[in-house]
Motif scaffolding. Structure first.
Motif: not given
Length: 122
Positions: A87-93, A103-104, A113-116
């Motif tokens: 639902n969203g690969e690791p990267g800057l937002r 990442a999502f 589920i997100e880890v930030v």
């Protein structure tokens, strides 16, 4: 702010495996498990608790704090390997802030589920 978060899951065993594998890079382990469900924690101060329910759980957005960007990337790979959906690969937002690295993954029951990591790259 939170001491613990508790929510029901439609498949206890699947959710248990998913969250343990996906959050392992953050140091999350089982701290208690009994007839009421499971309690997971990385610091013995805050915890995530899951229990079996026959009700359809509402979709949640759960964001977990990472100490560094490598943990974000490790989470993403572990969560996908545990059956999560991208639902969203690791990267800057940068629309959140300049150092918001996340990442999502969509987990069991459709939870986002997100880890930030909020720190600049080391």
């Amino acid at each position: 702010m939170f001491d613990h978060v508790v929510f029901g899951v439609s498949d206890y065993d699947e959710s248990k495996v998913f969250f343990l594998k996906a959050l392992e890079p953050l140091g999350v382990v089982i701290v208690a498990e009994n007839q009421l469900g499971i309690e997971l924690s990385a610091d013995d101060k805050t915890s995530l608790c899951l229990f079996q329910t026959d009700e359809k759980p509402s979709h949640l957005h759960l964001a977990f704090a990472a100490e560094n960007r490598q943990q974000v990337e490790d989470f993403y790979r572990a969560a996908l390997a545990a059956g999560g959906k991208d639902n969203g690969e690791p990267g800057l937002r940068p629309h959140y802030h300049a150092n918001y690295y996340a990442a999502f993954v969509i987990g069991p029951d459709g939870h986002n589920i997100e880890v930030v990591c909020h720190s600049p790259e080391a």
